[in-house]
Design a protein around this motif. Structure first.
Motif, PDB file in Angstrom:
ATOM      1  N   ASP A   1       0.815  -1.218   0.000  1.00 54.49           N
ATOM      2  CA  ASP A   1       0.000   0.000   0.000  1.00 54.49           C
ATOM      3  C   ASP A   1       0.850   1.270   0.000  1.00 54.49           C
TER       4      ASP A   1
ATOM      5  N   SER B   1       5.008   2.075   4.495  1.00 53.46           N
ATOM      6  CA  SER B   1       3.592   1.784   4.281  1.00 53.46           C
ATOM      7  C   SER B   1       2.768   3.042   4.507  1.00 53.46           C
TER       8      SER B   1
ATOM      9  N   ASP C   1      -0.113   2.677   5.905  1.00 46.35           N
ATOM     10  CA  ASP C   1      -0.901   2.235   7.056  1.00 46.35           C
ATOM     11  C   ASP C   1       0.046   2.073   8.247  1.00 46.35           C
TER      12      ASP C   1
END
Length: 465
Positions: free
Chosen positions: A251, A405, A407
């Motif tokens: 991601d 990332s 996240d």
């Protein structure tokens, strides 16, 4: 000015230090002997008790004055560092390193270390304090010679110790100039540089009057120091070799992280223990990360460090150049894809190896499993997070690592599974004088920086009653 105490020899031998960018002489470095080391230890032993008795407040004030002295000579020190080590003045390089010296001196001075009451129940009162060790031996590397020397000596001095410094044979001039600057404000005898060869380093590590050795360098040398320190049961802080892994989750935004990846890997032209040296990228964004990282790397100028335009310099010594060249050639021979670099100019003066990115490389390739310590980054594709973590943890070193990332929660979960002393999120190698730093596995042991770093330069003592 208070300089390093006079050593035993009337005429100290010297050797010429050469600029790794040009091959031109930088200056003459003294070649001290084991006898000089003994004299420095004797002087340190005589100076240390009064320094210890002066207290934290007085010692902190001296470190703050030392930081001011470093800043007053900052440009002169940076110019010398650039010529001797090779790193450019600009970017996260020579001026950055000198600035970090002042910052770490101030941090060591300003970090509180209070006595800790561990039990006070009305019947028993036990308090934990830290006493000075005595004389500390500091053995430094050639990649960040000034900054890492400060990492060693600033907390040692703050805790009431005297220090004998043994710089790398490759970069003694920078450390000699730094210590001369700091000694402008210190009592005589507390801080001495012994610029000698391997015999001097071995004698320092085994000297019975040295209560602790701090060492930054290779794992092989660290193991030798452990062995030589055994008979005198020395305390040790060892920051040894690393081969840091970075994991890019699917991601992540390739364009957004590309510059951070670049500097994580290529700070100081890759000559950093906690640099990103193996990059694992999820298959879904592998090509995009390779493209964006190549775009960033192509735009970073390499050349003589005194040129204000450059941000990458030469490798500091030819031995390290040969290691990088060997590993890149092994990758090319295996069929790995060279995205950038890998083609040094044999006619160019100096130890310049071009910024090199290598894709589609097997995880057991020498460029992946051996620490390259230079401007060559292997990029390995993975399919599952478990696979990436297993590969990151497969080696016997664990200094640092990183996870990339969008996240943060997912990144922190992955980070918790990586076997390394520090795991950064969306950055790599960002050290902070307030945050403890140290390695796992064969990357060494002991912590530096912050309160834990101060404690490591003292002897814990319980006052019970």
């Amino acid at each position: 000015m208070n300089t390093t105490p006079a050593l035993t020899q009337d005429a100290v031998a010297s050797r010429t230090i050469f600029d790794p960018a040009t091959g031109e002489p930088v200056g003459e470095a003294p070649v001290h002997t084991v006898a000089d080391l003994q004299h420095a230890v004797d002087v340190a032993l005589a100076a240390q008790p009064a320094w210890a008795a002066s207290g934290h407040e007085a010692r902190s004030a001296a470190l703050l004055k030392a930081a001011d002295a470093v800043e007053a000579r900052a440009e002169e020190l940076a110019q010398l560092l650039s010529r001797e080590q090779g790193k450019p003045l600009n970017g996260p390089n020579a001026r950055f390193e000198v600035g970090a010296c002042a910052a770490w001196l101030r941090a060591a001075a300003g970090t509180p270390l209070e006595a800790e009451t561990v039990v006070d129940d009305g019947e028993t009162r036990a308090e934990l304090r830290y006493r000075p060790i005595g004389v500390v031996g500091a053995i430094g590397p050639w990649n960040w010679p000034m900054m890492i020397t400060i990492w060693q000596i600033a907390p040692a001095l703050r805790m009431g110790n005297a220090v004998v410094v043994k710089p790398s044979e490759y970069t003694p001039l920078s450390v000699l100039a730094l210590v001369e600057t700091i000694n402008e404000v210190l009592p005589e005898g507390l801080l001495t540089v012994i610029s000698g060869g391997r015999d001097v380093g071995e004698a320092l590590a085994s000297h019975p009057a040295i209560g602790k050795v701090m060492f930054t360098g290779s794992t092989a040398t660290g193991k030798a120091i452990i062995r030589s320190s055994a008979d005198t049961v020395k305390r040790l802080t060892l920051e040894l070799g690393g081969n840091d892994a970075g994991i890019v989750l699917p991601d992540a935004d390739p364009k957004a992280i590309a510059e951070g990846l670049f500097w994580g890997a290529f700070i100081n032209t890759g000559q950093t223990c906690a640099a990103l040296k193996r990059l694992y990228v999820h298959a879904d964004i592998y090509d995009a990360v390779c493209d964006e990282l190549t775009n960033v790397a192509e735009a970073m100028p390499m050349g003589n460090g005194l040129d204000e335009n450059n941000v990458l310099g030469p490798l500091q010594n030819r031995q390290q150049y040969d290691i990088v060249a060997r590993l890149v050639e092994a990758a090319k021979a295996s069929g790995a894809r060279v995205l950038l670099g890998g083609n040094p100019d044999a006619d160019q003066p100096g130890n310049f190896y071009p910024t090199t990115l290598v894709a589609d490389i097997d995880n057991d390739n020498p460029l992946v499993v051996e620490e390259q310590f230079g401007p060559a980054l292997p990029i390995i594709k993975f399919s599952t997070v478990d696979e990436a973590i297993a590969k990151a943890n497969a080696l016997d070193v664990g200094l640092g690592a990183s996870v990339w990332s969008s996240d943060l929660s997912a990144a922190r979960e992955v980070a918790s599974r990586i076997e390394a002393g520090t795991v950064w999120i969306n950055k790599h190698g960002a050290v902070d004088p307030r945050v403890p730093f140290g390695g796992a596995k064969q990357s060494g042991y002991g912590l530096e920086f912050g309160v834990e770093g101060l404690k490591a330069l003292g002897v814990p003592q319980i006052i019970n009653g």
